[in-house]
Design a protein around this motif. Structure first.
Motif, PDB file in Angstrom:
ATOM      1  N   ARG A 122     -11.943   0.807  -0.959  1.00 39.73           N
ATOM      2  CA  ARG A 122     -10.963   1.423  -0.051  1.00 39.73           C
ATOM      3  C   ARG A 122     -10.244   2.599  -0.703  1.00 39.73           C
ATOM      4  NH1 ARG A 122      -9.462  -1.757   4.673  1.00 39.73           N
ATOM      5  NH2 ARG A 122     -11.475  -2.682   5.189  1.00 39.73           N
ATOM      6  N   LEU A 123     -10.019   3.612   0.091  1.00 45.03           N
ATOM      7  CA  LEU A 123      -9.067   4.675  -0.279  1.00 45.03           C
ATOM      8  C   LEU A 123      -8.008   4.664   0.819  1.00 45.03           C
ATOM      9  CD1 LEU A 123     -11.315   7.739  -1.302  1.00 45.03           C
ATOM     10  CD2 LEU A 123     -10.080   6.184  -2.809  1.00 45.03           C
ATOM     11  N   ASP A 124      -6.774   4.935   0.457  1.00 43.45           N
ATOM     12  CA  ASP A 124      -5.729   4.992   1.480  1.00 43.45           C
ATOM     13  C   ASP A 124      -6.045   6.096   2.483  1.00 43.45           C
ATOM     14  OD1 ASP A 124      -4.417   3.034   0.097  1.00 43.45           O
ATOM     15  OD2 ASP A 124      -3.096   4.422  -0.979  1.00 43.45           O
ATOM     16  N   LYS A 125      -5.417   5.976   3.645  1.00 40.56           N
ATOM     17  CA  LYS A 125      -5.665   6.950   4.709  1.00 40.56           C
ATOM     18  C   LYS A 125      -5.372   8.381   4.240  1.00 40.56           C
ATOM     19  CE  LYS A 125      -4.476   7.607   9.524  1.00 40.56           C
ATOM     20  NZ  LYS A 125      -3.438   7.356  10.509  1.00 40.56           N
ATOM     21  N   ASP A 126      -4.315   8.517   3.417  1.00 43.66           N
ATOM     22  CA  ASP A 126      -3.949   9.874   2.988  1.00 43.66           C
ATOM     23  C   ASP A 126      -4.619  10.281   1.668  1.00 43.66           C
ATOM     24  OD1 ASP A 126      -2.556   8.123   1.404  1.00 43.66           O
ATOM     25  OD2 ASP A 126      -0.604   9.085   1.626  1.00 43.66           O
ATOM     26  N   THR A 127      -5.487   9.448   1.111  1.00 46.41           N
ATOM     27  CA  THR A 127      -6.196   9.815  -0.126  1.00 46.41           C
ATOM     28  C   THR A 127      -7.475  10.552   0.250  1.00 46.41           C
ATOM     29  OG1 THR A 127      -5.321   7.878  -1.263  1.00 46.41           O
ATOM     30  CG2 THR A 127      -7.279   8.881  -2.227  1.00 46.41           C
ATOM     31  N   THR A 128      -7.806  11.565  -0.546  1.00 42.02           N
ATOM     32  CA  THR A 128      -9.024  12.346  -0.282  1.00 42.02           C
ATOM     33  C   THR A 128     -10.027  12.113  -1.419  1.00 42.02           C
ATOM     34  OG1 THR A 128      -8.092  14.247  -1.443  1.00 42.02           O
ATOM     35  CG2 THR A 128      -7.727  14.157   0.934  1.00 42.02           C
ATOM     36  N   ARG A 153     -11.767   7.679 -11.334  1.00 41.21           N
ATOM     37  CA  ARG A 153     -10.824   8.715 -11.790  1.00 41.21           C
ATOM     38  C   ARG A 153     -10.176   9.426 -10.598  1.00 41.21           C
ATOM     39  NH1 ARG A 153     -12.821  13.301 -15.861  1.00 41.21           N
ATOM     40  NH2 ARG A 153     -12.977  11.461 -17.195  1.00 41.21           N
ATOM     41  N   TYR A 154      -8.873   9.585 -10.680  1.00 41.73           N
ATOM     42  CA  TYR A 154      -8.101  10.220  -9.607  1.00 41.73           C
ATOM     43  C   TYR A 154      -7.261  11.359 -10.162  1.00 41.73           C
ATOM     44  CZ  TYR A 154      -8.989   5.926  -6.933  1.00 41.73           C
ATOM     45  OH  TYR A 154      -9.578   4.876  -6.286  1.00 41.73           O
ATOM     46  N   GLU A 155      -7.012  12.317  -9.270  1.00 46.97           N
ATOM     47  CA  GLU A 155      -6.093  13.416  -9.603  1.00 46.97           C
ATOM     48  C   GLU A 155      -4.879  13.231  -8.690  1.00 46.97           C
ATOM     49  OE1 GLU A 155      -7.594  17.798  -9.525  1.00 46.97           O
ATOM     50  OE2 GLU A 155      -7.047  17.191  -7.491  1.00 46.97           O
ATOM     51  N   GLU A 200      -7.178   6.925 -14.554  1.00 49.19           N
ATOM     52  CA  GLU A 200      -8.421   6.163 -14.414  1.00 49.19           C
ATOM     53  C   GLU A 200      -8.096   4.680 -14.342  1.00 49.19           C
ATOM     54  OE1 GLU A 200     -11.493   9.183 -16.682  1.00 49.19           O
ATOM     55  OE2 GLU A 200     -10.966   7.303 -17.640  1.00 49.19           O
ATOM     56  N   ILE A 201      -8.583   4.038 -13.276  1.00 49.10           N
ATOM     57  CA  ILE A 201      -8.360   2.589 -13.123  1.00 49.10           C
ATOM     58  C   ILE A 201      -9.707   1.910 -12.874  1.00 49.10           C
ATOM     59  CG2 ILE A 201      -5.995   2.706 -12.265  1.00 49.10           C
ATOM     60  CD1 ILE A 201      -7.076   2.466  -9.417  1.00 49.10           C
ATOM     61  N   ARG A 202      -9.768   0.608 -13.211  1.00 45.51           N
ATOM     62  CA  ARG A 202     -11.025  -0.084 -12.954  1.00 45.51           C
ATOM     63  C   ARG A 202     -10.885  -1.139 -11.857  1.00 45.51           C
ATOM     64  NH1 ARG A 202      -9.911  -2.931 -18.157  1.00 45.51           N
ATOM     65  NH2 ARG A 202      -9.784  -5.147 -17.679  1.00 45.51           N
ATOM     66  N   PHE A 206      -4.441  -2.844  -3.625  1.00 47.65           N
ATOM     67  CA  PHE A 206      -3.778  -2.127  -2.540  1.00 47.65           C
ATOM     68  C   PHE A 206      -2.748  -1.119  -3.088  1.00 47.65           C
ATOM     69  CE2 PHE A 206      -0.514  -2.226   0.935  1.00 47.65           C
ATOM     70  CZ  PHE A 206      -1.301  -1.593   1.872  1.00 47.65           C
ATOM     71  N   HIS A 207      -2.895   0.150  -2.716  1.00 50.62           N
ATOM     72  CA  HIS A 207      -1.967   1.219  -3.134  1.00 50.62           C
ATOM     73  C   HIS A 207      -1.751   1.205  -4.652  1.00 50.62           C
ATOM     74  CE1 HIS A 207      -1.282   2.070   0.952  1.00 50.62           C
ATOM     75  NE2 HIS A 207      -0.238   1.329   1.196  1.00 50.62           N
ATOM     76  N   GLN A 208      -2.774   0.885  -5.393  1.00 52.44           N
ATOM     77  CA  GLN A 208      -2.568   0.611  -6.823  1.00 52.44           C
ATOM     78  C   GLN A 208      -1.904   1.764  -7.589  1.00 52.44           C
ATOM     79  OE1 GLN A 208      -5.663  -1.415  -8.820  1.00 52.44           O
ATOM     80  NE2 GLN A 208      -4.979  -0.808 -10.867  1.00 52.44           N
ATOM     81  N   ILE A 209      -2.460   2.953  -7.455  1.00 52.08           N
ATOM     82  CA  ILE A 209      -1.931   4.072  -8.261  1.00 52.08           C
ATOM     83  C   ILE A 209      -0.508   4.423  -7.797  1.00 52.08           C
ATOM     84  CG2 ILE A 209      -2.261   6.527  -8.803  1.00 52.08           C
ATOM     85  CD1 ILE A 209      -5.261   5.912  -8.976  1.00 52.08           C
ATOM     86  N   LYS A 210      -0.308   4.395  -6.484  1.00 47.62           N
ATOM     87  CA  LYS A 210       1.035   4.700  -5.966  1.00 47.62           C
ATOM     88  C   LYS A 210       2.041   3.689  -6.534  1.00 47.62           C
ATOM     89  CE  LYS A 210      -0.732   6.784  -1.785  1.00 47.62           C
ATOM     90  NZ  LYS A 210      -1.297   6.476  -0.489  1.00 47.62           N
ATOM     91  N   ARG A 211       1.644   2.426  -6.566  1.00 46.89           N
ATOM     92  CA  ARG A 211       2.550   1.385  -7.055  1.00 46.89           C
ATOM     93  C   ARG A 211       2.758   1.485  -8.561  1.00 46.89           C
ATOM     94  NH1 ARG A 211      -0.282  -3.587  -4.798  1.00 46.89           N
ATOM     95  NH2 ARG A 211       1.359  -4.767  -5.811  1.00 46.89           N
ATOM     96  N   THR A 222       0.173  13.544  -3.599  1.00 40.66           N
ATOM     97  CA  THR A 222      -1.208  13.604  -3.076  1.00 40.66           C
ATOM     98  C   THR A 222      -2.105  12.910  -4.084  1.00 40.66           C
ATOM     99  OG1 THR A 222      -1.759  15.704  -4.152  1.00 40.66           O
ATOM    100  CG2 THR A 222      -0.881  15.842  -1.902  1.00 40.66           C
ATOM    101  N   LEU A 223      -3.217  12.369  -3.574  1.00 39.23           N
ATOM    102  CA  LEU A 223      -4.138  11.636  -4.439  1.00 39.23           C
ATOM    103  C   LEU A 223      -5.568  11.954  -4.008  1.00 39.23           C
ATOM    104  CD1 LEU A 223      -4.041   9.496  -6.716  1.00 39.23           C
ATOM    105  CD2 LEU A 223      -4.149   7.736  -4.952  1.00 39.23           C
ATOM    106  N   LYS A 224      -6.389  12.271  -5.020  1.00 37.96           N
ATOM    107  CA  LYS A 224      -7.785  12.607  -4.724  1.00 37.96           C
ATOM    108  C   LYS A 224      -8.675  11.886  -5.730  1.00 37.96           C
ATOM    109  CE  LYS A 224     -10.872  16.567  -4.289  1.00 37.96           C
ATOM    110  NZ  LYS A 224     -10.971  18.030  -4.260  1.00 37.96           N
TER     111      LYS A 224
HETATM  112  N1  URA Z   1      -4.584   3.958  -5.480  1.00 40.86           N
HETATM  113  C1  URA Z   1      -3.799   4.261  -4.415  1.00 40.86           C
HETATM  114  O1  URA Z   1      -2.591   4.105  -4.464  1.00 40.86           O
HETATM  115  N2  URA Z   1      -4.395   4.716  -3.314  1.00 40.86           N
HETATM  116  C2  URA Z   1      -5.733   4.934  -3.199  1.00 40.86           C
HETATM  117  O2  URA Z   1      -6.214   5.374  -2.165  1.00 40.86           O
HETATM  118  C3  URA Z   1      -6.534   4.629  -4.327  1.00 40.86           C
HETATM  119  C4  URA Z   1      -5.925   4.142  -5.456  1.00 40.86           C
END
Ligand code: URA
Length: 259
Positions: A122-128, A153-155, A200-202, A206-211, A222-224
């Motif tokens: 899954r990617l969040d709705k607003d993630t590209t 890997r995300y930017e 970089e996460i493995r 849910f919303h992991q990077i945001k959290r 923004t997240l890509k």
């Molecule tokens: N982490 C987030 O918070 N959102 C994503 O879409 C992917 C990873």
């Protein structure tokens, strides 16, 4: 009774066979050989054969598992599973279907659509960014399992600059709202539009990077997603565009997984 049973079985088998047949142009597109338009041109020039017979119609049906197809004299090695890379746009759900909202599967051109396709992870709705769409459940499971150590890997664009303490906290493993996240990698990478980072996460919680940033009193603007394992987003793909991955590219997902 016996005849009725036989009839049912035969009609069922016939239906199954019909379902398994595929249009020639759809077959060649799904195998990443050429587009539907190019198939029509190749057929017109007499450059496509099916089971040794020159194809006359790009819409003719064939059995993908059984038919021998050649294009310009070269035999096509059929790949049963399909692996697509999409550059997911914002505002689209990474789900197979939704009654109201558009999903990544709704963006597929008809020639690439097959039953059984789903977004792997899954990617969040607003993630590209990079989204893998496939009909290979086993590969998706392997790719998504934290045990496989396939890093994603995300930017991120952020509300605040990343500090050395943030980097150390990500490396140690962040806890937020009673949940613990596995150690992650973080680099500060500011953008012309403000503070930013590469993460970089493995896992794929849910919303992991945001959290994780929230736990550090920071906010993701923004997240890509740029990479899954060793597979990078093709930067020639515009948002919403999709293409078939080669076998070598699929293997890259599991390359270099131990960063
Ligand atoms: N982490 C987030 O918070 N959102 C994503 O879409 C992917 C990873």
């Amino acid at each position: 009774m016996k005849t009725g049973g036989l009839f049912c079985r035969n009609s069922r088998e016939k239906k199954k066979e019909e379902k398994e047949m595929e249009r020639l142009d759809k077959f060649l597109t799904s195998q990443n050989i050429c587009t539907r338009k190019e198939t029509a041109q190749l057929v017109k020039k007499g450059l496509v054969t099916v089971d040794g017979v020159c194809a006359k119609d790009p819409g003719q049906k064939l059995d993908p598992e059984q038919s021998r197809v050649t294009v310009e004299g070269k035999e096509i090695a059929y790949r049963r599973r399909l692996y697509l890379m999409m550059n997911k746009p914002r505002g689209v759900l990474s789900a197979s279907q939704d009654k109201q909202r558009k999903t990544v599967l709704d963006l597929l051109p008809p020639e690439l659509f097959r039953r059984g396709l789903f977004p792997a992870g899954r990617l969040d709705k607003d993630t590209t960014g990079l989204m893998l769409i496939t009909d290979d459940g086993e590969l998706a499971h392997r790719m998504l399992s934290p045990k496989s150590h396939v890093y994603k890997r995300y930017e991120a664009r952020l509300s605040k600059r990343v500090s050395q303490e943030d980097i150390a906290a990500f490396e140690k493993g962040i806890s937020q709202g009673g949940e613990a996240f596995a150690p992650a990698r973080l680099w500060a990478e500011d953008t012309p539009n403000g503070p930013g980072a590469i993460v970089e996460i493995r896992e794929g919680k849910f919303h992991q990077i945001k959290r994780m940033f929230e736990a550090r009193d920071n906010r993701v603007l923004t997240l890509k997603r740029l990479k899954i394992g060793g597979l990078s987003l093709d930067d020639t793909l515009g948002e919403g565009e999709v293409r078939v991955l080669s076998e070598a590219e699929v293997k890259q997902i599991f390359d270099g997984k131990l960063y």
